[in-house]
Design an enzyme around this catalytic site. Sequence first.
Site, mmCIF file in Angstrom:
data_model
loop_
_atom_site.group_PDB
_atom_site.id
_atom_site.type_symbol
_atom_site.label_atom_id
_atom_site.label_comp_id
_atom_site.label_asym_id
_atom_site.label_seq_id
_atom_site.Cartn_x
_atom_site.Cartn_y
_atom_site.Cartn_z
ATOM 1 N N ARG A 37 -2.240 30.845 -13.378
ATOM 2 C CA ARG A 37 -2.283 29.708 -12.426
ATOM 3 C C ARG A 37 -2.823 30.339 -11.118
ATOM 4 O O ARG A 37 -3.768 29.564 -10.291
ATOM 5 C CB ARG A 37 -1.110 28.751 -12.124
ATOM 6 C CG ARG A 37 -1.132 27.627 -12.678
ATOM 7 C CD ARG A 37 0.252 27.024 -12.342
ATOM 8 N NE ARG A 37 1.095 26.505 -13.527
ATOM 9 C CZ ARG A 37 0.737 25.608 -14.468
ATOM 10 N NH1 ARG A 37 -0.373 24.963 -14.256
ATOM 11 N NH2 ARG A 37 1.409 25.485 -15.610
ATOM 12 N N ARG B 135 -16.945 22.343 -27.134
ATOM 13 C CA ARG B 135 -15.727 22.430 -27.292
ATOM 14 C C ARG B 135 -14.775 23.068 -26.344
ATOM 15 O O ARG B 135 -14.927 23.841 -25.592
ATOM 16 C CB ARG B 135 -15.503 22.885 -28.674
ATOM 17 C CG ARG B 135 -16.129 22.021 -29.761
ATOM 18 C CD ARG B 135 -15.737 20.683 -30.152
ATOM 19 N NE ARG B 135 -16.176 20.220 -31.295
ATOM 20 C CZ ARG B 135 -17.349 19.346 -31.307
ATOM 21 N NH1 ARG B 135 -17.992 19.306 -30.254
ATOM 22 N NH2 ARG B 135 -17.646 18.959 -32.506
ATOM 23 N N GLY C 105 10.476 31.805 -16.458
ATOM 24 C CA GLY C 105 9.406 32.016 -17.511
ATOM 25 C C GLY C 105 9.708 32.844 -18.418
ATOM 26 O O GLY C 105 9.847 34.186 -18.130
ATOM 27 N N ASP D 201 2.258 37.028 -16.619
ATOM 28 C CA ASP D 201 0.926 36.901 -15.788
ATOM 29 C C ASP D 201 0.700 38.215 -15.141
ATOM 30 O O ASP D 201 -0.387 38.148 -14.334
ATOM 31 C CB ASP D 201 1.401 35.700 -14.760
ATOM 32 C CG ASP D 201 1.307 34.453 -15.074
ATOM 33 O OD1 ASP D 201 0.914 34.151 -16.057
ATOM 34 O OD2 ASP D 201 2.437 33.579 -14.729
ATOM 35 N N ASP E 231 9.223 36.662 -9.887
ATOM 36 C CA ASP E 231 9.358 36.274 -8.540
ATOM 37 C C ASP E 231 10.551 35.406 -8.165
ATOM 38 O O ASP E 231 11.263 35.702 -7.157
ATOM 39 C CB ASP E 231 8.242 36.474 -7.583
ATOM 40 C CG ASP E 231 7.310 35.056 -7.874
ATOM 41 O OD1 ASP E 231 7.672 34.398 -8.788
ATOM 42 O OD2 ASP E 231 6.424 34.939 -7.207
ATOM 43 N N ARG F 5 15.852 27.421 -16.051
ATOM 44 C CA ARG F 5 15.788 27.183 -14.578
ATOM 45 C C ARG F 5 16.879 26.571 -13.985
ATOM 46 O O ARG F 5 17.399 25.739 -14.765
ATOM 47 C CB ARG F 5 14.265 26.659 -14.235
ATOM 48 C CG ARG F 5 12.991 27.294 -14.762
ATOM 49 C CD ARG F 5 11.952 27.049 -14.124
ATOM 50 N NE ARG F 5 10.952 28.094 -14.050
ATOM 51 C CZ ARG F 5 9.919 28.365 -15.202
ATOM 52 N NH1 ARG F 5 10.015 27.445 -16.033
ATOM 53 N NH2 ARG F 5 9.389 29.445 -15.013
ATOM 54 N N ASP G 264 1.657 39.277 -12.386
ATOM 55 C CA ASP G 264 1.425 38.951 -11.161
ATOM 56 C C ASP G 264 2.359 39.355 -9.825
ATOM 57 O O ASP G 264 2.502 38.968 -8.900
ATOM 58 C CB ASP G 264 1.403 37.369 -11.015
ATOM 59 C CG ASP G 264 2.504 36.710 -11.103
ATOM 60 O OD1 ASP G 264 3.542 37.537 -11.632
ATOM 61 O OD2 ASP G 264 2.858 35.641 -10.936
ATOM 62 N N THR H 25 7.030 38.987 -16.969
ATOM 63 C CA THR H 25 6.428 37.887 -16.620
ATOM 64 C C THR H 25 4.916 38.218 -17.529
ATOM 65 O O THR H 25 4.509 39.272 -17.521
ATOM 66 C CB THR H 25 6.214 37.280 -15.226
ATOM 67 O OG1 THR H 25 5.161 36.288 -15.364
ATOM 68 C CG2 THR H 25 5.897 38.483 -14.422
#
Length: 328
Positions: A176, A252, A15, A132, A107, A76, A134, A130
Site C-alpha cells: 500500500r 485481464r 499482519g 512489506d 510498526d 489486532r 517497510d 512483515t
Amino acid sequence: MSKKISKIAVMTSGGDAPGMNAAVRSVVRTCAYHNISCLGIYRGYEGMIEGAFIELDARSVRGIINKGGTFLKSARCARFRTPEGRALAHKQLVKEGVDALVVIGGDGSFTGALHFNLEFNFPVIGIPGTIDNDISGTDRTLGYDTALNTAVEAIDKIRDTAHSHDRLFFVEVMGRDVGHIALNAGVGAGAEEILIPEEDMGIERLVESLERSKKSGKSSSIVVVAEGDKIGKSVFELKDYVDENLDEYDVRVSVLGHMQRGGSPTCYDRVLASRMGVKAVESLLAGESNFMVGSIHDKMELTPLKEAIKGKSKINKELIRVSEIMTT
Ligand code: ADP
C-alpha cells in the site's frame, strides 16, 4: 542496575508473515540455551490482556521452522491502544513472573510495545515480521523474501497463460505504501511495466509504453501493480482505461492478495528468523530495551524502536533504473 531476567514472553502481532514461527522457535530455544523460562502469548496484545499464555520449552517448538503463519496466532487489539488495556496486560505479565517481552510484528506492534515500555518500564525488543519490507533499521524484514518468491512464482504462471492467449495482464501485488514487492517481483518475473507508490509513471506514459511494446513485436505483457501505486487507479480501473484506449490488447486482471502472506518460509527467512531470535533474547539478557533487531549488511544490529517506526525503508533507485532498462 536492571532487574535480572529469568522469564521472557514472546508473541506475534499485527499482519502475519512467513518466518514468524521460525522466529518464535529461535526465541524459545535461545531462552532454553540460557536456562531461562519462555512464555508464549496467543493472539498478540489481545491474548496478553486475556492471559492466553503457554509455557514453551525447546521441544515444544519442534517441527515448525518450515511452517507458514504463526502457531501463536496473530490479532489486532483495540484495547491495547488505551492505557487501561495496557495496564490489564501488564498485570497479566507480572502475575506470570515475566521480566521481558519479544514482540514479532510491524510498526503498529512496535508502537504498542513502546507505550508499554514507557508506562511500566518493561523491557521490550522487537523483531520486524512483515512481508512489506517497510521498516527502516533492517535490510529485510521477516517474510519479505518468501512473499517475493511467492509473487514471482505466481507471475511466472500468469505469464504462461498470458503468452498462450496474447493477453495483457495487470497483476496486483501487496504494498500500500511501499513498492518493494512490486519492483523486485516485477524485475524477477520480467514484467513489461511496474507501477509503485513511490513513482508516478502517469497513465498516458503507460499507454504509450504498451503501444510501443506491441509495435516491437511483443504479443503478451505483464504489468505488475503495487496496491498503492502512484497513478492512483486500481487494477480494474487500469484495465478499463486500457480497454478504452488501446484496441490491440485483450486485457485481464489478477489480484494475488493474501496468498503472498502464506506458505513455507524460504531458507533466507528461516535463517534470518533464527538469527533475529537469538539477537533479541541475548540483547534483553544484556540489559537492552526499546530496540528492534535488524540485519544491516548481513550483521545483526539494534535500532531504537522509535527510529524503526518513524523511518520507512527507501525504494532502491538503482533497481528502478534496471527495471527501465530491462523493459526496453
Ligand atoms: P502491524 O504490527 O503489522 O503494523 P497493526 O498496525 O495492526 O499491525 O498493529 C498491531 C497491534 O499493535 C494493534 O492491533 C494494537 O493492538 C497495537 N498498536 C498499534 N498501534 C498502537 C498504538 N498507537 N498504541 C498502542 N498499541 C498500538
